[in-house]
Design a protein around this motif. Structure first.
Motif, PDB file in Angstrom:
ATOM      1  N   ASP A   1       0.837  -1.193   0.000  1.00 59.10           N
ATOM      2  CA  ASP A   1       0.000   0.000   0.000  1.00 59.10           C
ATOM      3  C   ASP A   1       0.875   1.248   0.000  1.00 59.10           C
ATOM      4  OD1 ASP A   1       0.948   0.327   2.594  1.00 59.10           O
ATOM      5  OD2 ASP A   1      -0.858  -0.478   3.526  1.00 59.10           O
ATOM      6  N   LYS A   2       0.260   2.415   0.086  1.00 55.01           N
ATOM      7  CA  LYS A   2       1.008   3.667  -0.001  1.00 55.01           C
ATOM      8  C   LYS A   2       1.978   3.847   1.165  1.00 55.01           C
ATOM      9  CE  LYS A   2      -2.757   6.243   2.228  1.00 55.01           C
ATOM     10  NZ  LYS A   2      -3.710   7.376   2.072  1.00 55.01           N
ATOM     11  N   ASN A   3       1.757   3.119   2.254  1.00 51.70           N
ATOM     12  CA  ASN A   3       2.654   3.203   3.414  1.00 51.70           C
ATOM     13  C   ASN A   3       3.778   2.172   3.361  1.00 51.70           C
ATOM     14  OD1 ASN A   3       1.104   5.301   4.650  1.00 51.70           O
ATOM     15  ND2 ASN A   3      -0.369   3.756   5.356  1.00 51.70           N
ATOM     16  N   GLY A   4       3.809   1.397   2.275  1.00 52.77           N
ATOM     17  CA  GLY A   4       4.861   0.397   2.129  1.00 52.77           C
ATOM     18  C   GLY A   4       4.575  -0.919   2.816  1.00 52.77           C
ATOM     19  N   MET A   5       3.367  -1.092   3.342  1.00 54.27           N
ATOM     20  CA  MET A   5       2.993  -2.327   4.021  1.00 54.27           C
ATOM     21  C   MET A   5       2.424  -3.325   3.010  1.00 54.27           C
ATOM     22  SD  MET A   5       3.911  -1.704   7.058  1.00 54.27           S
ATOM     23  CE  MET A   5       3.211  -3.133   7.877  1.00 54.27           C
ATOM     24  N   GLU A   6       2.838  -4.587   3.149  1.00 56.71           N
ATOM     25  CA  GLU A   6       2.379  -5.616   2.225  1.00 56.71           C
ATOM     26  C   GLU A   6       0.901  -5.917   2.407  1.00 56.71           C
ATOM     27  OE1 GLU A   6       3.192 -10.309   0.989  1.00 56.71           O
ATOM     28  OE2 GLU A   6       4.444  -9.332   2.520  1.00 56.71           O
ATOM     29  N   SER A   7       0.203  -6.036   1.294  1.00 55.47           N
ATOM     30  CA  SER A   7      -1.200  -6.450   1.309  1.00 55.47           C
ATOM     31  C   SER A   7      -1.265  -7.903   0.856  1.00 55.47           C
ATOM     32  CB  SER A   7      -2.039  -5.570   0.377  1.00 55.47           C
ATOM     33  OG  SER A   7      -3.340  -6.105   0.230  1.00 55.47           O
ATOM     34  N   GLU A   8      -1.518  -8.810   1.777  1.00 55.66           N
ATOM     35  CA  GLU A   8      -1.543 -10.235   1.446  1.00 55.66           C
ATOM     36  C   GLU A   8      -2.651 -10.555   0.446  1.00 55.66           C
ATOM     37  OE1 GLU A   8      -1.783 -12.608   4.923  1.00 55.66           O
ATOM     38  OE2 GLU A   8       0.102 -11.851   5.797  1.00 55.66           O
ATOM     39  N   LYS A   9      -3.746  -9.838   0.544  1.00 51.99           N
ATOM     40  CA  LYS A   9      -4.883 -10.088  -0.337  1.00 51.99           C
ATOM     41  C   LYS A   9      -4.503  -9.860  -1.796  1.00 51.99           C
ATOM     42  CE  LYS A   9      -9.440  -8.206  -1.474  1.00 51.99           C
ATOM     43  NZ  LYS A   9     -10.473  -7.211  -1.089  1.00 51.99           N
ATOM     44  N   TYR A  10      -3.902  -8.705  -2.085  1.00 52.19           N
ATOM     45  CA  TYR A  10      -3.576  -8.373  -3.465  1.00 52.19           C
ATOM     46  C   TYR A  10      -2.303  -9.071  -3.934  1.00 52.19           C
ATOM     47  CZ  TYR A  10      -7.161  -4.866  -2.727  1.00 52.19           C
ATOM     48  OH  TYR A  10      -8.341  -4.237  -2.440  1.00 52.19           O
ATOM     49  N   THR A  11      -1.418  -9.383  -3.000  1.00 44.93           N
ATOM     50  CA  THR A  11      -0.236 -10.167  -3.364  1.00 44.93           C
ATOM     51  C   THR A  11      -0.663 -11.548  -3.829  1.00 44.93           C
ATOM     52  OG1 THR A  11       1.163  -8.971  -1.768  1.00 44.93           O
ATOM     53  CG2 THR A  11       1.941 -11.116  -2.538  1.00 44.93           C
ATOM     54  N   LYS A  12      -1.596 -12.144  -3.110  1.00 44.64           N
ATOM     55  CA  LYS A  12      -2.101 -13.469  -3.468  1.00 44.64           C
ATOM     56  C   LYS A  12      -2.795 -13.437  -4.822  1.00 44.64           C
ATOM     57  CE  LYS A  12      -4.942 -17.248  -1.666  1.00 44.64           C
ATOM     58  NZ  LYS A  12      -5.836 -17.693  -0.561  1.00 44.64           N
ATOM     59  N   LEU A  13      -3.398 -12.297  -5.154  1.00 42.87           N
ATOM     60  CA  LEU A  13      -4.117 -12.161  -6.412  1.00 42.87           C
ATOM     61  C   LEU A  13      -3.179 -12.310  -7.616  1.00 42.87           C
ATOM     62  CD1 LEU A  13      -7.015 -11.525  -7.426  1.00 42.87           C
ATOM     63  CD2 LEU A  13      -6.340  -9.125  -7.533  1.00 42.87           C
ATOM     64  N   LEU A  14      -1.919 -11.871  -7.442  1.00 38.39           N
ATOM     65  CA  LEU A  14      -0.948 -11.960  -8.535  1.00 38.39           C
ATOM     66  C   LEU A  14       0.014 -13.131  -8.389  1.00 38.39           C
ATOM     67  CD1 LEU A  14       0.083  -8.263  -9.277  1.00 38.39           C
ATOM     68  CD2 LEU A  14      -1.641  -9.657 -10.393  1.00 38.39           C
ATOM     69  N   ASN A  15      -0.051 -13.821  -7.281  1.00 36.86           N
ATOM     70  CA  ASN A  15       0.873 -14.929  -7.054  1.00 36.86           C
ATOM     71  C   ASN A  15       0.387 -16.175  -7.798  1.00 36.86           C
ATOM     72  OD1 ASN A  15       3.041 -16.353  -6.068  1.00 36.86           O
ATOM     73  ND2 ASN A  15       2.160 -16.683  -4.055  1.00 36.86           N
ATOM     74  N   LYS A  16       0.384 -16.059  -9.120  1.00 40.24           N
ATOM     75  CA  LYS A  16      -0.118 -17.122  -9.992  1.00 40.24           C
ATOM     76  C   LYS A  16       0.916 -17.419 -11.087  1.00 40.24           C
ATOM     77  CE  LYS A  16      -4.117 -17.033  -7.857  1.00 40.24           C
ATOM     78  NZ  LYS A  16      -5.286 -16.406  -8.489  1.00 40.24           N
ATOM     79  N   LYS A  17       0.719 -18.525 -11.769  1.00 42.67           N
ATOM     80  CA  LYS A  17       1.662 -18.932 -12.810  1.00 42.67           C
ATOM     81  C   LYS A  17       1.747 -17.903 -13.928  1.00 42.67           C
ATOM     82  CE  LYS A  17       2.759 -22.586 -16.120  1.00 42.67           C
ATOM     83  NZ  LYS A  17       2.899 -21.646 -17.245  1.00 42.67           N
ATOM     84  N   TRP A  18       0.614 -17.312 -14.303  1.00 40.17           N
ATOM     85  CA  TRP A  18       0.636 -16.368 -15.413  1.00 40.17           C
ATOM     86  C   TRP A  18       1.526 -15.176 -15.102  1.00 40.17           C
ATOM     87  CZ3 TRP A  18      -0.477 -11.226 -15.407  1.00 40.17           C
ATOM     88  CH2 TRP A  18      -1.218 -10.715 -14.340  1.00 40.17           C
ATOM     89  N   PHE A  19       1.552 -14.743 -13.831  1.00 41.98           N
ATOM     90  CA  PHE A  19       2.376 -13.601 -13.474  1.00 41.98           C
ATOM     91  C   PHE A  19       3.852 -13.994 -13.455  1.00 41.98           C
ATOM     92  CE2 PHE A  19       4.237 -10.577 -10.388  1.00 41.98           C
ATOM     93  CZ  PHE A  19       3.970  -9.407 -11.087  1.00 41.98           C
ATOM     94  N   SER A  20       4.146 -15.221 -13.043  1.00 45.67           N
ATOM     95  CA  SER A  20       5.518 -15.711 -13.104  1.00 45.67           C
ATOM     96  C   SER A  20       6.001 -15.766 -14.551  1.00 45.67           C
ATOM     97  CB  SER A  20       5.605 -17.101 -12.464  1.00 45.67           C
ATOM     98  OG  SER A  20       6.909 -17.628 -12.573  1.00 45.67           O
ATOM     99  N   ASP A  21       5.119 -16.195 -15.452  1.00 40.64           N
ATOM    100  CA  ASP A  21       5.461 -16.199 -16.878  1.00 40.64           C
ATOM    101  C   ASP A  21       5.687 -14.778 -17.377  1.00 40.64           C
ATOM    102  OD1 ASP A  21       5.224 -18.935 -16.914  1.00 40.64           O
ATOM    103  OD2 ASP A  21       3.176 -18.933 -17.703  1.00 40.64           O
ATOM    104  N   PHE A  22       4.863 -13.854 -16.902  1.00 40.91           N
ATOM    105  CA  PHE A  22       5.017 -12.456 -17.307  1.00 40.91           C
ATOM    106  C   PHE A  22       6.392 -11.928 -16.905  1.00 40.91           C
ATOM    107  CE2 PHE A  22       4.866  -7.925 -16.419  1.00 40.91           C
ATOM    108  CZ  PHE A  22       4.321  -7.426 -17.597  1.00 40.91           C
ATOM    109  N   LEU A  23       6.831 -12.206 -15.682  1.00 42.09           N
ATOM    110  CA  LEU A  23       8.142 -11.755 -15.225  1.00 42.09           C
ATOM    111  C   LEU A  23       9.251 -12.380 -16.070  1.00 42.09           C
ATOM    112  CD1 LEU A  23       7.698 -11.925 -11.336  1.00 42.09           C
ATOM    113  CD2 LEU A  23       7.590  -9.900 -12.802  1.00 42.09           C
ATOM    114  N   THR A  24       9.105 -13.651 -16.427  1.00 40.98           N
ATOM    115  CA  THR A  24      10.103 -14.317 -17.265  1.00 40.98           C
ATOM    116  C   THR A  24      10.198 -13.648 -18.625  1.00 40.98           C
ATOM    117  OG1 THR A  24       9.753 -16.445 -16.157  1.00 40.98           O
ATOM    118  CG2 THR A  24      10.763 -16.493 -18.337  1.00 40.98           C
ATOM    119  N   TYR A  25       9.047 -13.384 -19.254  1.00 39.30           N
ATOM    120  CA  TYR A  25       9.042 -12.710 -20.550  1.00 39.30           C
ATOM    121  C   TYR A  25       9.655 -11.317 -20.447  1.00 39.30           C
ATOM    122  CZ  TYR A  25       5.725 -16.359 -22.012  1.00 39.30           C
ATOM    123  OH  TYR A  25       5.136 -17.564 -22.305  1.00 39.30           O
ATOM    124  N   THR A  26       9.382 -10.638 -19.333  1.00 45.99           N
ATOM    125  CA  THR A  26       9.909  -9.284 -19.150  1.00 45.99           C
ATOM    126  C   THR A  26      11.431  -9.290 -19.087  1.00 45.99           C
ATOM    127  OG1 THR A  26       7.906  -8.576 -17.973  1.00 45.99           O
ATOM    128  CG2 THR A  26       9.897  -7.261 -17.636  1.00 45.99           C
TER     129      THR A  26
END
Length: 448
Positions: free
Chosen positions: A104-129
């Motif tokens: 969030d804007k205070n630099g604190m981790e949001s587990e809810k939204y982190t979990k939303l991107l913690n998927k294979k497609w996002f890992s593939d996106f980072l690899t392509y990047t």
């Protein structure tokens, strides 16, 4: 249900977006891939001249004709080298395996939204990047949004992309095609360029531009080494005969061949002679190929990972990765920082705005950050060292008979000091001083 809520939220937030919040592409937004004429990449034996021709094609004075066809076909052979592949995989894993947070804007981790991107497609996106660092650029196709994921994420063929006009051509060396930065494609594609090396193009050539020349030498060396092994490493059967009849000589030669899989030679017993000659090199001529190949591989490791021994180092030897002060560790750490900054920029400035529009709800003031536990550990170590020095200083002051300012100690180190303990220590010292004075007085009375 969560996907439906995200779509409703984004519809209210982006009411004038032309249908993009539905997450499924309309017919006129189908993959650019479907408009690329299917052609097989031209693979042939590459040499230094091919490398030069690829550069010349890329640096055409007319920007619409700055094709990357030869360069990308050259790279397709370059990555087949085992040393190149190992270095690329290691570099990608340095960042992809670190983990990440949505903060969030205070630099604190949001587990809810982190979990939303913690998927294979996002890992593939980072690899392509990160692959863009090697090839110079990557155009990532997100595909349809299904259940808050992009299961069909992929990339567009790089040899069909004109980087200076942002066009995906319909066929190789074509001038017409689809502009992926404009409607109806812009929300479905992520363009990942690299900085230009010479200012001729608006996009870099990638690290393989510097690696390809060494890989060409390595490839040829392997071929030369194979030839040498066949000529000098395997026995050659030599047959000599006085027979002049062609049928009898052919029968004799076939018998030589049938004796095994190594080479065979048929000579005239009195006239023909064949000798295999090589430079003796003081008895170690066989090492020339291995030594040159090793030097080329070290250059490849240095370009891709920052140090010649980043892949092949041996623990316990000079240059081996055995500690934080080691050159290999420092080089890999620098490479990791470079790719971390690169991926964070692409995700925060390009990907997150697009997926918010398409239906994945992540608040505007939240951002992506790669975790760096090593950095936290180093910060903790620095704090501990500083606190230890401060504690030693205060101990020295106290041992000299002066009471230090414990409030300043807490302010300086963040370590709370219980005043009760200090007061009890003062009382103990006061009692000790009174006892000492009493003993001194009694001794004075005795010796008066």
């Amino acid at each position: 249900m969560s996907s439906a809520i995200s779509k409703i939220y984004n519809f209210l937030q982006y009411p004038f977006t032309k249908g993009n919040t539905i997450g499924i592409r309309e017919e006129n937004k189908k993959s650019i891939k479907s408009k690329i004429f299917p052609t097989q990449p031209f693979r042939s034996r590459k040499d230094v001249n091919d490398y030069r021709q690829a550069i010349i094609e890329t640096e055409n004075a007319y920007k619409h004709s700055r094709f990357r066809v030869k360069m990308q076909h050259l790279y397709m052979d370059t990555v087949l080298n085992a040393q190149v592949q190992a270095c690329m995989s290691k570099r990608i894993n340095l960042t992809v395996f670190k983990g990440f947070s949505i903060c969030d804007k205070n630099g604190m981790e949001s587990e809810k939204y982190t979990k939303l991107l913690n998927k294979k497609w996002f890992s593939d996106f980072l690899t392509y990047t990160i692959q863009a660092q090697f090839f110079g650029y990557t155009l990532i196709e997100l595909g349809d949004l299904i259940d808050n994921e992009f299961p069909n994420i992929s990339i567009i063929r790089r040899d069909n992309i004109i980087t200076d006009t942002y066009i995906v051509t319909n066929y190789l060396y074509g001038q017409t095609g689809s502009n992926f930065l404009e409607e109806p494609y812009k929300d479905w594609y992520v363009w990942v360029p690299t900085p230009t090396e010479n200012g001729i193009s608006n996009c870099g050539y990638g690290l393989l531009y510097k690696v390809a020349i060494y890989e060409i030498y390595c490839r040829n060396l392997i071929s030369f080494n194979n030839d040498k092994a066949e000529l000098y490493g395997m026995p050659t059967r030599v047959g000599k005969t006085n027979k002049k009849d062609e049928d009898e000589r052919a029968e004799f030669f076939n018998a030589l061949i049938d004796m095994g899989s190594s080479g065979a030679i048929l000579l005239d017993a009195m006239e023909d002679e064949i000798s295999l000659l090589e430079s003796q090199m003081n008895g170690n001529g066989y090492e020339i190929y291995d030594n040159l190949e090793t030097r080329c591989e070290k250059k490849i490791s240095k370009v891709l990972l920052g140090h010649a021994d980043a892949i092949d180092s041996t623990p316990g030897k000079i240059g081996a990765a055995s500690g934080k002060d080691n050159p290999v560790h420092e080089a890999l750490e620098q490479i990791q920082k470079i790719d971390t900054v690169f991926t964070e920029h692409i995700v925060n400035t390009v990907l997150l705005p697009k997926i918010r529009t398409l239906g994945i709800y992540i608040p505007e003031d939240h951002y992506y950050k790669v975790k760096n536990n090593a950095e936290k550990e180093e910060q903790r170590q620095r704090e501990d060292d500083s606190n230890q020095k401060t504690a030693n200083l205060f101990k020295t002051i106290k041992d000299s008979g002066v009471e230090p300012d414990w409030e300043y100690f807490t302010e300086r180190t963040g370590i709370e000091i219980e005043q009760k303990e200090i007061e009890e220590q003062k009382e103990d010292e006061s009692e000790q001083e009174m006892l000492t004075n009493e003993i001194k007085n009694r001794l004075d009375m005795i010796y008066v």
